[in-house]
Every structure is written in C-alpha cells, then in structure tokens.
Design an enzyme around this catalytic site. Structure first.
Site, PDB file in Angstrom:
ATOM      1  N   ILE A   1       0.863  -1.186   0.000  1.00 14.83           N
ATOM      2  CA  ILE A   1       0.000   0.000   0.000  1.00 14.83           C
ATOM      3  C   ILE A   1       0.898   1.235   0.000  1.00 14.83           C
ATOM      4  CG2 ILE A   1      -1.879   1.242   1.154  1.00 14.83           C
ATOM      5  CD1 ILE A   1      -2.396  -1.265   2.827  1.00 14.83           C
ATOM      6  N   HIS A   2       0.672   2.128  -0.956  1.00 14.70           N
ATOM      7  CA  HIS A   2       1.440   3.377  -0.914  1.00 14.70           C
ATOM      8  C   HIS A   2       0.729   4.552  -1.568  1.00 14.70           C
ATOM      9  CE1 HIS A   2       2.377   2.480  -5.128  1.00 14.70           C
ATOM     10  NE2 HIS A   2       2.749   3.735  -5.235  1.00 14.70           N
TER      11      HIS A   2
END
Length: 345
Positions: free
Chosen positions: A202-203
C-alpha cells in the site's frame, strides 16, 4: 544525446530495460535521478541489481508536498538540461519526476519521449492521473504499452508520434525471473514455503492520505489474511502511518522494502497479490499470480478483462486469458529503434 529522468522504483525497473537497449544501439544517455525515492532500499539497490548506470546527476529532492516537490524538480532539471543540451528528454510513467521532466524539457523546446504513455484511470483526484495527462500532452513521442493506451490518446486528439511497443517492464521480468530464482534467498530469510502466503503493498495517496479509507483497507487485508498469511513490504510513507495506529495486524507480517530480485522471488512464489501499485498489478500478471487492486479503478484495464486482476470492491475475476498487448520481451529494443529514427530524421 538522450537525457533520462527517473525518481521512483517503477521508473528504475523500466529504465533498466531501455538503458541497456540504448547502450546496445550505441546511443549516449545521461541519467538524472530526482531523488524522489531516496531510501537505499527503494533506490540504490535497484541500480545495483538491474545494472543501471549510476546517475550523472542526483537532485536529492524528496519529502515534500506535490507542488513543492514538482516545483523544485522543475527548477533543478531546467539547470541540468541547459548544461547538458540533450537532443531529447526521456521520462517514464506518472510520478512528480515524470511531469517535472516533461515540463522542463517542453519549456526549453526539447522533444519529450514518454514511456508508458496513454494510461488512464479516469480519476482526476489521483495526482498520478494528472501527471499522465500533462506529460502525454507535452510529449512528441508517446510509447504505449497497450492498445487501450493508444485509444485513450486518440480520444484526447493525440495521434501523431504514438507507438504501441509493448511493456518494457515485461522485458525486465523475462530477463531477471530466473536470476531471482537462483540468487534471492528471501524465502529462506523469512522462513516461507513456496505458495504458502500472499503479498500486499500500500502506498498510493488515495489510500494513505485518508485515515478512514486506510483503516478499511487494513480491515480488508486482515479478512484476507484469515485464509492466507500476508507478507507486506512497507513503503516508508505507509510504515510511518502504521506506527501512528494503535492496532495489531493479525496474520500480516510487516517487512522492510525489498530490492527487485527479492521482490520478484517473493511475488513469483506467492498465491495472491493485494496492492494499489500499478506496476505490481502488471508484475503479478507476468508471474501469473492473481491480483486484487486496492483501489476503486485501475489504469491497467487489460489485467481486469483477462481475469488476472479485480478491484477490491466489485465483480469477481473474469474468465482468465492471456494479454498479448504486453509484447514478447523486446519492447525496449523497439522503442530505441524508433527513437533513433526520430532523432536521425
């Protein structure tokens, strides 16, 4: 001479394929690293593992908001371009480094070549979408990985200088997959059996900038982890965010960012990928690992249509098929051949 602007992990991977092809064609390249990804595990290791020449210029620009970062990059890139006097500027993907490189070159009347042109999620709340649109409309040479990307450009009135070449990331995947199997010890280090885990990342700002949405994504991952344990390499932004939460993630193992060989090996031996990364959606397909995209839409619509990817909230997988658009592993060579012809012409 071609001046190449890179700044983030996906760009290092793409640049590896194209830089090798440029060298093979006897073309001079000057590499500029904006510094957008500056951590050694997100930057230096990729240059070493993928055999990318060390940058001639490192601008050391990072850890700022979108406007400040892009503005500082634009200023410094203009100085570099005035000094180097390139015949063309090459940019990749959809980051702040991409749009800054395109804008600096266009303002100096230097032709821009955009690798991975034409992608659209049709969500203009995403900064990446705005970067793609601006860069494509500033570019003279647009290298598209898929037929859908070509159609997107045509719908925006861009038809000149458009080339469907396949995906340069697929080139690198084919050349490094075996090397990763032979040289990466990531499974032994993490004490993992092949096909016993899933991988998550996740980014994207749409997930990390909204606390409620980020909490929902974590809850979704925890539900998925009840069936299969998840290994989650942490982007620095995500690591900082998780540290602020009073929450223990069950069956989700958080680890530091990985180099390309380790990530390739981890991905290849996984049973599923859960991600908001555009690049990882494709890499999951390259390794024929089912993917769930933790977003409400994706620019890689081919992976959805071919049944290897689905959105986290939406229909289940379609019937699986192959995706011929990504090419046969020679996209970078095709790109360089066309660039060379354009520069001679």
């Amino acid at each position: 001479m071609i001046l190449t602007v890179v700044g983030a992990r996906p760009q290092f991977i793409k640049a590896a394929a194209v830089s090798h092809a440029l060298a093979g064609a006897g073309m001079r390249e000057v590499l500029v690293h904006t510094g957008q990804h500056f951590d050694a595990s997100m930057s230096d290791i990729f240059f070493a593992e993928l055999g990318i020449p060390q940058p001639a210029h490192n601008l050391d620009i990072h850890s700022a908001g979108h406007g400040a970062m892009t503005g500082r990059m634009l200023e410094k890139l203009e100085t570099v371009m005035l000094a180097e006097k390139p015949e063309m500027v090459l940019v990749y993907g959809d980051t702040n480094s991409t749009v800054a490189g395109a804008m600096a070159a266009a303002k100096l009347h230097i032709p821009v070549a955009h690798v991975e042109a034409g992608l659209r999620s049709f969500n203009r709340r995403m900064p990446e979408e705005l970067n793609r649109i601006v860069t494509d409309h500033l570019s003279s040479h647009l290298f598209c990985p898929t037929d859908a990307a070509v159609a997107n450009l045509a719908n925006e009135g861009i038809r000149s200088g458009v080339h469907a070449i396949g995906d340069v990331m697929y080139d690198i995947c084919l050349t490094t997959a075996r090397r990763a199997e032979e040289h990466s010890a990531i499974l032994q280090r993490l004490d993992l059996a092949p096909k016993s885990y899933a991988v998550a990342t996740i980014h994207r700002a749409e997930n990390t900038d909204d606390p409620d949405r980020f909490a929902r994504v974590l809850t979704w991952l925890e539900d998925a982890a009840r069936t299969t344990p998840i290994i989650m390499p942490l982007h620095p932004r995500t690591a900082k965010l998780i540290k602020t939460l009073d929450r223990e993630l069950v069956n989700i193992r958080l680890i530091d960012p990985l180099g390309y060989l380790d990530m390739t090996r981890l991905l290849h031996q996984s049973v599923a990928v859960f991600t908001d990364s555009g690049g990882l959606q494709k890499e999951a397909y390259f390794h024929r690992v089912p993917c769930v995209t933790l977003r409400d839409e994706t620019e890689w619509v081919e992976t959805i249509a071919a049944g290897w990817n689905r959105l986290w909230i939406g229909p289940d997988y379609a019937e699986r098929s192959e995706i011929p658009d990504f090419g046969d592993g020679h996209a970078a060579e095709t790109l360089v051949t066309r660039l060379k012809a354009a520069m001679v012409g």
